[in-house]
Design an enzyme around this catalytic site. Structure first.
Site, PDB file in Angstrom:
ATOM      1  N   ASP A 124      -1.321   4.831   1.109  1.00 18.85           N
ATOM      2  CA  ASP A 124      -0.850   3.497   1.528  1.00 18.85           C
ATOM      3  C   ASP A 124      -1.688   2.315   1.029  1.00 18.85           C
ATOM      4  O   ASP A 124      -1.939   1.356   1.779  1.00 18.85           O
ATOM      5  CB  ASP A 124      -0.773   3.430   3.066  1.00 18.85           C
ATOM      6  N   LYS A 149       6.904   7.326   2.996  1.00 17.07           N
ATOM      7  CA  LYS A 149       6.834   7.941   4.328  1.00 17.07           C
ATOM      8  C   LYS A 149       7.194   6.927   5.411  1.00 17.07           C
ATOM      9  O   LYS A 149       6.720   5.793   5.384  1.00 17.07           O
ATOM     10  CB  LYS A 149       5.435   8.513   4.565  1.00 17.07           C
ATOM     11  N   GLN A 159     -18.151  19.061  14.695  1.00 15.39           N
ATOM     12  CA  GLN A 159     -17.817  20.433  15.130  1.00 15.39           C
ATOM     13  C   GLN A 159     -17.597  21.356  13.927  1.00 15.39           C
ATOM     14  O   GLN A 159     -16.646  22.135  13.880  1.00 15.39           O
ATOM     15  CB  GLN A 159     -16.568  20.427  16.019  1.00 15.39           C
ATOM     16  N   CYS A 165      -3.395   5.956   9.220  1.00 18.62           N
ATOM     17  CA  CYS A 165      -2.637   6.822   8.311  1.00 18.62           C
ATOM     18  C   CYS A 165      -3.499   7.884   7.639  1.00 18.62           C
ATOM     19  O   CYS A 165      -3.010   8.990   7.360  1.00 18.62           O
ATOM     20  CB  CYS A 165      -1.891   5.982   7.292  1.00 18.62           C
ATOM     21  N   LYS A 220       3.131   7.412  10.094  1.00 12.54           N
ATOM     22  CA  LYS A 220       1.720   7.239   9.762  1.00 12.54           C
ATOM     23  C   LYS A 220       1.232   8.433   8.948  1.00 12.54           C
ATOM     24  O   LYS A 220       0.492   8.281   7.988  1.00 12.54           O
ATOM     25  CB  LYS A 220       0.887   7.084  11.042  1.00 12.54           C
ATOM     26  N   VAL A 267      -5.898   3.791   3.172  1.00  8.10           N
ATOM     27  CA  VAL A 267      -6.029   2.990   4.400  1.00  8.10           C
ATOM     28  C   VAL A 267      -4.915   3.344   5.374  1.00  8.10           C
ATOM     29  O   VAL A 267      -3.839   3.768   4.974  1.00  8.10           O
ATOM     30  CB  VAL A 267      -5.973   1.480   4.065  1.00  8.10           C
ATOM     31  N   THR A 268      -5.195   3.155   6.678  1.00  8.01           N
ATOM     32  CA  THR A 268      -6.488   2.826   7.241  1.00  8.01           C
ATOM     33  C   THR A 268      -7.119   4.111   7.785  1.00  8.01           C
ATOM     34  O   THR A 268      -6.415   5.058   8.132  1.00  8.01           O
ATOM     35  CB  THR A 268      -6.385   1.786   8.384  1.00  8.01           C
ATOM     36  N   GLU A 289       3.739   3.581   3.130  1.00  3.98           N
ATOM     37  CA  GLU A 289       4.427   3.539   4.426  1.00  3.98           C
ATOM     38  C   GLU A 289       5.547   2.504   4.342  1.00  3.98           C
ATOM     39  O   GLU A 289       5.317   1.365   3.918  1.00  3.98           O
ATOM     40  CB  GLU A 289       3.454   3.143   5.546  1.00  3.98           C
TER      41      GLU A 289
HETATM   42  N1  TIU Z   1      -1.250   2.938   6.486  1.00  4.30           N
HETATM   43  C1  TIU Z   1      -1.611   2.648   7.746  1.00  4.30           C
HETATM   44  O1  TIU Z   1      -2.695   2.956   8.189  1.00  4.30           O
HETATM   45  N2  TIU Z   1      -0.695   1.909   8.466  1.00  4.30           N
HETATM   46  C2  TIU Z   1      -1.024   1.134   9.526  1.00  4.30           C
HETATM   47  O2  TIU Z   1      -0.154   0.594  10.195  1.00  4.30           O
HETATM   48  N3  TIU Z   1      -2.359   0.960   9.762  1.00  4.30           N
HETATM   49  C3  TIU Z   1      -2.935   0.121  10.674  1.00  4.30           C
HETATM   50  O3  TIU Z   1      -4.156   0.202  10.804  1.00  4.30           O
HETATM   51  N4  TIU Z   1      -2.211  -0.755  11.326  1.00  4.30           N
END
Ligand code: TIU
Length: 228
Positions: free
Chosen positions: A24, A129, A202, A162, A132, A157-158, A72
């Site tokens: 993403d 996709k 872990q 995701c 997430k 990210v993030t 996304e």
């Molecule tokens: N790609 C992804 O992480 N989508 C999000 O909406 N991330 C947020 O941190 N909002």
């Protein structure tokens, strides 16, 4: 085989069975004029991942690794957008609405596309996709299995959204994941730090964490301990 220096212990990389998965890296999340910035987020926290990701992408391409990109987003008719996802946040401009770079998180819009610095090359699969996680409602698992891929090097990210969701999905499907610490980012530095710790805790409950430098070193054909 090549050893990547990693937490919680070194990772045995097998490049023919490994893919670089870039999650993403879309304009709406990373660019100053995008949706993420319009929500008041500091996109520089995400943009620091671009340079190391570019370096790693170049190295992975040179080493012949499979490279997969994800985005996304939703269909233009929003038929795949769960009402709960649409409603969440009570945003005045949310998914599907007009945003600074086209309709927010809608496929085909400028903001939905991948940043130019990491733009996919022809032949590199792009997974669109709706969720997430990159495995939910996509053909990612089939594509990886068809190529004999069992190891994922994960950027994007993030970190806690995701990236984490995708790594957890991959882990449950039997993939070994290496999350590249400087190539993943979050709008929330504390979530980023803890998110990385959660991966490797872990004994590597979800996978491994390594620096891009360590992954690049393992991919270099002539590096000590390197591949080939
Ligand atoms: N790609 C992804 O992480 N989508 C999000 O909406 N991330 C947020 O941190 N909002």
């Amino acid at each position: 085989m090549a050893l990547i220096e990693a937490e919680p212990y070194p990772f045995d990389l097998e490049p023919p069975r490994a893919a670089l998965v870039i999650i993403d890296m879309q304009r709406d999340f990373l660019e100053p004029g995008g949706f993420g910035a319009a929500l008041g987020n500091d996109v520089s926290l995400l943009r620091r991942t671009i340079a190391p990701s570019r370096q790693l992408l170049d190295k992975a391409r040179a080493a012949g690794l499979t490279v997969v990109h994800t985005r996304e987003g939703h269909r233009a008719d929003l038929a795949d957008l769960p009402p709960a996802k649409k409603a969440r946040g009570r945003l005045s401009a949310g998914i599907g609405d007009p945003g600074p770079m086209g309709r927010i998180l809608v496929r085909g819009e400028d903001g939905h596309d991948i940043i130019p610095e990491l733009y996919p090359r022809p032949g590199e699969p792009i997974v669109d996709k709706p969720g997430k996680g990159a495995f939910h409602a996509t053909d990612l698992d089939a594509m990886l299995r068809n190529r004999g891929i069992a190891q994922l090097i994960v950027c994007g990210v993030t970190t806690e959204v995701c990236v984490h969701t995708t790594v957890r999905e991959a882990n449950d499907r039997g993939y070994d994941c290496v999350v590249v610490a400087d190539c993943v980012g979050s709008y929330f530095p504390e979530f980023h730090e803890i998110g990385l710790k959660m991966i490797a805790a872990q004994g590597g409950i979800f996978g491994w964490v390594a620096s891009s430098e360590a992954v690049v070193a393992a991919l270099a054909p002539d590096a000590p301990g390197g591949w080939r």
